[in-house]
Every structure is written in C-alpha cells, then in structure tokens.
Design a protein around this motif. Structure first.
Motif, PDB file in Angstrom:
ATOM      1  N   ALA A 154      15.279   0.819  -7.297  1.00 63.10           N
ATOM      2  CA  ALA A 154      14.491   1.984  -6.877  1.00 63.10           C
ATOM      3  C   ALA A 154      13.321   2.222  -7.828  1.00 63.10           C
ATOM      4  N   TYR A 155      13.551   2.023  -9.119  1.00 64.15           N
ATOM      5  CA  TYR A 155      12.478   2.181 -10.116  1.00 64.15           C
ATOM      6  C   TYR A 155      11.328   1.217  -9.830  1.00 64.15           C
ATOM      7  N   LEU A 156      11.665  -0.048  -9.616  1.00 62.41           N
ATOM      8  CA  LEU A 156      10.634  -1.062  -9.367  1.00 62.41           C
ATOM      9  C   LEU A 156       9.930  -0.814  -8.034  1.00 62.41           C
ATOM     10  N   CYS A 157      10.708  -0.431  -7.004  1.00 58.77           N
ATOM     11  CA  CYS A 157      10.109  -0.165  -5.684  1.00 58.77           C
ATOM     12  C   CYS A 157       9.170   1.031  -5.735  1.00 58.77           C
ATOM     13  N   THR A 158       9.551   2.059  -6.501  1.00 60.96           N
ATOM     14  CA  THR A 158       8.691   3.238  -6.629  1.00 60.96           C
ATOM     15  C   THR A 158       7.400   2.880  -7.360  1.00 60.96           C
ATOM     16  N   LYS A 159       7.514   2.119  -8.432  1.00 58.91           N
ATOM     17  CA  LYS A 159       6.328   1.662  -9.153  1.00 58.91           C
ATOM     18  C   LYS A 159       5.402   0.877  -8.225  1.00 58.91           C
ATOM     19  N   LEU A 160       6.004  -0.008  -7.433  1.00 63.76           N
ATOM     20  CA  LEU A 160       5.217  -0.829  -6.514  1.00 63.76           C
ATOM     21  C   LEU A 160       4.541   0.032  -5.452  1.00 63.76           C
ATOM     22  N   ALA A 161       5.290   1.004  -4.896  1.00 62.89           N
ATOM     23  CA  ALA A 161       4.734   1.858  -3.846  1.00 62.89           C
ATOM     24  C   ALA A 161       3.551   2.672  -4.353  1.00 62.89           C
ATOM     25  N   TYR A 162       3.676   3.223  -5.554  1.00 61.02           N
ATOM     26  CA  TYR A 162       2.587   4.030  -6.099  1.00 61.02           C
ATOM     27  C   TYR A 162       1.417   3.153  -6.540  1.00 61.02           C
ATOM     28  N   SER A 163       1.710   1.935  -6.949  1.00 57.59           N
ATOM     29  CA  SER A 163       0.627   1.034  -7.350  1.00 57.59           C
ATOM     30  C   SER A 163      -0.188   0.580  -6.137  1.00 57.59           C
ATOM     31  N   VAL A 164       0.507   0.221  -5.056  1.00 62.43           N
ATOM     32  CA  VAL A 164      -0.171  -0.267  -3.854  1.00 62.43           C
ATOM     33  C   VAL A 164      -0.996   0.839  -3.201  1.00 62.43           C
ATOM     34  N   THR A 165      -0.503   2.076  -3.269  1.00 59.91           N
ATOM     35  CA  THR A 165      -1.170   3.183  -2.569  1.00 59.91           C
ATOM     36  C   THR A 165      -1.950   4.091  -3.514  1.00 59.91           C
ATOM     37  N   LYS A 166      -2.299   3.598  -4.694  1.00 63.81           N
ATOM     38  CA  LYS A 166      -3.028   4.442  -5.631  1.00 63.81           C
ATOM     39  C   LYS A 166      -4.413   4.789  -5.076  1.00 63.81           C
ATOM     40  N   ARG A 167      -4.969   5.816  -5.652  1.00 62.15           N
ATOM     41  CA  ARG A 167      -6.245   6.347  -5.164  1.00 62.15           C
ATOM     42  C   ARG A 167      -7.335   5.278  -5.224  1.00 62.15           C
ATOM     43  N   GLN A 168      -8.009   5.114  -4.107  1.00 61.84           N
ATOM     44  CA  GLN A 168      -9.112   4.154  -4.017  1.00 61.84           C
ATOM     45  C   GLN A 168     -10.453   4.867  -4.216  1.00 61.84           C
ATOM     46  N   ALA A 169     -11.465   4.116  -4.585  1.00 60.70           N
ATOM     47  CA  ALA A 169     -12.805   4.688  -4.783  1.00 60.70           C
ATOM     48  C   ALA A 169     -13.319   5.290  -3.484  1.00 60.70           C
ATOM     49  N   GLY A 170     -13.827   6.516  -3.589  1.00 65.01           N
ATOM     50  CA  GLY A 170     -14.369   7.186  -2.408  1.00 65.01           C
ATOM     51  C   GLY A 170     -13.354   8.019  -1.654  1.00 65.01           C
ATOM     52  N   LEU A 171     -12.079   7.933  -2.028  1.00 60.97           N
ATOM     53  CA  LEU A 171     -11.046   8.731  -1.372  1.00 60.97           C
ATOM     54  C   LEU A 171     -10.625   9.864  -2.296  1.00 60.97           C
ATOM     55  N   SER A 172     -10.419  11.046  -1.711  1.00 60.51           N
ATOM     56  CA  SER A 172     -10.050  12.205  -2.517  1.00 60.51           C
ATOM     57  C   SER A 172      -8.610  12.153  -2.981  1.00 60.51           C
ATOM     58  N   SER A 173      -7.748  11.452  -2.249  1.00 65.31           N
ATOM     59  CA  SER A 173      -6.330  11.380  -2.613  1.00 65.31           C
ATOM     60  C   SER A 173      -5.740  10.099  -2.058  1.00 65.31           C
ATOM     61  N   PRO A 174      -4.669   9.601  -2.666  1.00 64.98           N
ATOM     62  CA  PRO A 174      -4.018   8.392  -2.162  1.00 64.98           C
ATOM     63  C   PRO A 174      -3.367   8.643  -0.813  1.00 64.98           C
ATOM     64  N   LYS A 175      -3.314   7.631   0.029  1.00 69.43           N
ATOM     65  CA  LYS A 175      -2.746   7.753   1.369  1.00 69.43           C
ATOM     66  C   LYS A 175      -1.294   7.268   1.364  1.00 69.43           C
ATOM     67  N   ARG A 176      -0.360   8.222   1.341  1.00 68.26           N
ATOM     68  CA  ARG A 176       1.055   7.865   1.326  1.00 68.26           C
ATOM     69  C   ARG A 176       1.816   8.556   2.444  1.00 68.26           C
ATOM     70  N   GLY A 177       1.116   9.074   3.430  1.00 70.91           N
ATOM     71  CA  GLY A 177       1.770   9.796   4.519  1.00 70.91           C
ATOM     72  C   GLY A 177       2.726   8.936   5.321  1.00 70.91           C
ATOM     73  N   GLY A 178       2.456   7.635   5.387  1.00 77.41           N
ATOM     74  CA  GLY A 178       3.315   6.757   6.162  1.00 77.41           C
ATOM     75  C   GLY A 178       4.731   6.678   5.631  1.00 77.41           C
ATOM     76  N   PHE A 179       4.915   6.907   4.323  1.00 78.41           N
ATOM     77  CA  PHE A 179       6.255   6.854   3.741  1.00 78.41           C
ATOM     78  C   PHE A 179       7.147   7.971   4.284  1.00 78.41           C
ATOM     79  N   ARG A 180       6.521   9.090   4.675  1.00 75.37           N
ATOM     80  CA  ARG A 180       7.316  10.199   5.207  1.00 75.37           C
ATOM     81  C   ARG A 180       8.062   9.762   6.458  1.00 75.37           C
ATOM     82  N   TYR A 181       7.407   9.003   7.306  1.00 80.69           N
ATOM     83  CA  TYR A 181       8.058   8.544   8.535  1.00 80.69           C
ATOM     84  C   TYR A 181       8.925   7.315   8.272  1.00 80.69           C
TER      85      TYR A 181
END
Length: 419
Positions: A154-181
């Motif tokens: 779970a630790y490694l998966c969480t690190k990976l999830a936050y790394s892949v979905t980290k804030r990109q240039a030009g975006l106000s916030s990271p897009k992680r809404g898909g994880f909710r579903y």
C-alpha cells in the motif's frame, strides 16, 4: 445431553459467530468510498453483503485448515475433541468478539475464534490435540507477515499514485478524481476477499463438529449446505449489523483520500485472496489495518502516532489468549456434563444480552463504535492543508523573531560601548 442436540447447538452458535463477524469486520471494506462520497452507505452495505455471499463459495482451503489442521480430528493420532468442547470454544469467541465491539477495542474476529477453540480444546483433550506446526505456519506466521506485506504494498502503491498524478504545469491542482470511483471496485474486491477468508473459518468449525461427532469422515471438506449457510450468515451480518460501524467510518475519523484508499484496498484484497488460496487463516482486520497505515505513510507529510500504533498491537496480541481463557473456562464447566453445558449457555447468552442492551443505550461514537481499521488509520497523522499552512506560518514567525533578535544584538553591543 443428546449428541444430535449438542451438534445443533454448536452449528447455531457457529452461524451466530459468522453473523457477528459480518458486522464486526466486513463493513471496514466500504469505509473509504463512503467517506469520499464514491458510494451511498445503503448501497455500500448491500454491495458488501452480496460480495461476501459470493466470496464464501470461491474456496474451502481455509476451512480445511481449521477442520483438519489446527485441531486434530483423530485418526492415527487417537486424539479427538468433542462437540461440547467446540461449543465452549465458540462461546468464548463470541463473547470476546462482542465485548471488544462494544468497547471499541482493536481486535480480530478470527483470532477470537482460534483462541476460544484452542483454549477449549486444551482443557477438553490436552495439549496434544493442537497441531502446533499448522498453528504456526497457517495462523501465527501469516498474522505477522501479511500485514507487513500489505502495508508495504500500500505504501508503494500510494507513492506511485501520487507521483503519477502530481500537479502538472498549467493545472491548478492534480487530477485524482478517478480514484474515487476506482474505490468502488477496490472496496468490492476487499468485501469479496473477506467472504472468501472469514466465512470459511465458520465452515471449518462446523465441519470439525460433524467429524468429531462421527457424522462426517475425517479429512473431508465442508458440505455444500455448510458453505451455503455460512455464506448467508456472514452476508446477513454485513447487511443488518454494519450500520453501527459505518456511522463512525463516514464521520471522517481518518483523513483518507481516494488515491490513498484505492491503494490500501487493492493491497488488502490481494493479500487476503492470495492467503485464502494457500489456506492461510488470516485476520482480515489486521491486513486491512496494515494497508491503511502503509498508505497513510505513503502520503506526503505523514507521521506515525506510535502510542496509537502500540495500542493496536496490544489489542491484537491479547485477543487470542483472552478468548482462549474464556473458552478454557467454558470448557472446564462443560466437563460437568449437561449441567455444565447449561451453565455455559446461560452465562454466554446472558453476557450477550447485557452487551446488546448496553450497545442500545449508549450513543454511537468514538468510544464504543470505532472501526478497527479506523483505529489503525488514526495511528498515522497526516496534516491537513490548513494545518500545514498554520505550521508554515508559525515557522515563518519564529524565523522572523529570531532574525529581529539577531539584528538587535549588534545595536545593544554598540550602546554598551558608548556607555
């Protein structure tokens, strides 16, 4: 007491334990999707109940571990535990399970069952009735290893999830809404895994009873009617009894974000399903708790509350011996024959009634309805954005004060020289 009657009583008590297991443990699977709004509470409980029902039919390896592994059935060893002792052990498991649920103590329904049966078996047939090799390899060792593996995953998966979905240039916030579903899928997988592992424990107890009473051959697995009855009992427990814990879960006791919850639930389900296939009788609560702690540590800024973590560990440590002592005491009474069994039944039912009355009179809250997995989540402190901003301001103010003091020091020294 007539053999048929005691067998019926054991089966009834075993199914009741299965029912309590449903509302004591399984609701944990749907904690995070309810808290994040991915699924409505009623739909979550209904979904968990159905998946527990389905999961119970997927494997019988854990049932065989209990019916012909931990407690020897007889055969060449000449050792055999009688149905009266199994009844005493079950009573110890049920009473401890309900007591810890009432008090909100971190515990494992599985270890309560193992403890009660082992304590009663030793009193009833001696230390030789326990297969300590199976106990170590199929119960105790997985209890230590599985939460660590699930937590690391779970630790490694969480690190990976936050790394892949980290804030990109030009975006106000990271897009992680898909994880909710995605949590609907991962939580469903946990509920399925729980049914696969925990329902089998009751199947194993009923099968052990039938073997001990001569109604089934040693070395055979559970009959279909046993599988169906246990599946139905745990499903009903999940649907009708989970609200007490669900209310606590949905109140935000832990700050679990969708990406973190998805990682924890996926790791939990994978560990439980793999263990069920191998016949390991895991505590699903311990595995889920390990995953929650691991996923919490995978989030930036997390720290472990070691005091809370220690209380969780103590709760897990004491469950098996405490249930064992209750089971042993009940088995000692059962040695007096029908009168002893009657006393065990009256004391056990009386205790359950008292616990039920107390649970109805007291308000549902942190003290008496906290989820075991929520307790584990509380062991990880993840500061909110507001808390982080407040800490940053406090740090900046301290730095500014220190700077003013350092600037004022030369002036004071100059004044002293003038004087």
């Amino acid at each position: 007491m007539d053999l048929t009657l005691i067998v019926v009583l054991v089966i009834a008590l075993a199914l009741f334990f299965d029912f309590t297991n449903g509302f004591h443990d399984t609701a944990n699977a749907m904690a995070t999707p309810i808290a994040t709004g991915a699924i409505k509470p009623k739909a979550a409980v209904a979904l968990a109940a159905v998946l527990n029902l389905v999961g119970a039919f997927l494997s019988t390896e854990v049932a065989k571990t209990i019916s012909g592994g931990i407690i020897k059935e007889g055969g060449d060893s000449g050792v055999q535990i009688m149905p009266a002792m199994i009844f005493a052990g079950l009573m110890g498991a049920v009473v401890w399970n309900m007591l810890t649920w009432l008090l909100g103590l971190p515990s494992s329904s599985s270890h309560a069952l193992f403890g009660g049966l082992i304590g009663a078996a030793i009193v009833g047939a001696g230390f030789g009735v326990i297969d300590y090799g199976v106990l170590m390899s199929k119960v105790l060792l997985p209890a230590l290893v599985a939460p660590v593996i699930a937590g690391t995953s779970a630790y490694l998966c969480t690190k990976l999830a936050y790394s892949v979905t980290k804030r990109q240039a030009g975006l106000s916030s990271p897009k992680r809404g898909g994880f909710r579903y995605g949590q609907i899928f991962s939580s469903s997988l946990v509920a399925l895994a729980h049914g696969t592992n925990d329902a089998q424990k009751t199947m194993g107890v009923i099968t052990l009873t039938l073997v001990a009473s001569g109604l089934q051959d040693a070395g055979t697995g559970p009959h279909f009617w046993v599988i169906a009855a246990c599946a139905l009992a745990i499903a009903l427990g999940t649907y009708t009894g989970g609200w007490r814990i669900i209310r606590t879960m949905g109140s935000g006791l832990t700050d679990v974000k969708p990406a973190q919850g998805f990682a924890a639930e996926t790791s939990t389900a994978a560990a439980i399903l793999a263990s069920s296939h191998l016949g390991f009788a895991l505590s699903t609560t311990q595995v889920a708790s390990g995953s929650v702690i691991g996923s919490g540590l995978g989030r930036k800024g997390a720290e472990v509350r070691w005091g809370t973590a220690g209380r969780i560990a103590l709760g897990w440590l004491f469950t098996l011996p405490a249930a064992g002592l209750i089971g042993a005491a009940a088995a000692a009474l059962a040695h007096f024959g029908n009168i002893g069994l009657g006393i065990v039944a009256v004391l056990g039912i009386g205790s359950l009634l008292v616990i039920w009355v107390l649970s109805r009179r007291e308000l549902v809250g942190h003290a008496n309805a906290i989820s075991d997995v929520d307790v584990s989540g509380a062991a990880v402190n993840i500061p909110t954005k507001k808390q982080r901003r407040k800490a940053a301001r406090a740090k900046a103010n301290e730095a500014a004060k220190a700077n003013k003091v350092s600037q004022a020091a030369p002036v004071n020294e100059a004044n002293e020289e003038v004087k």
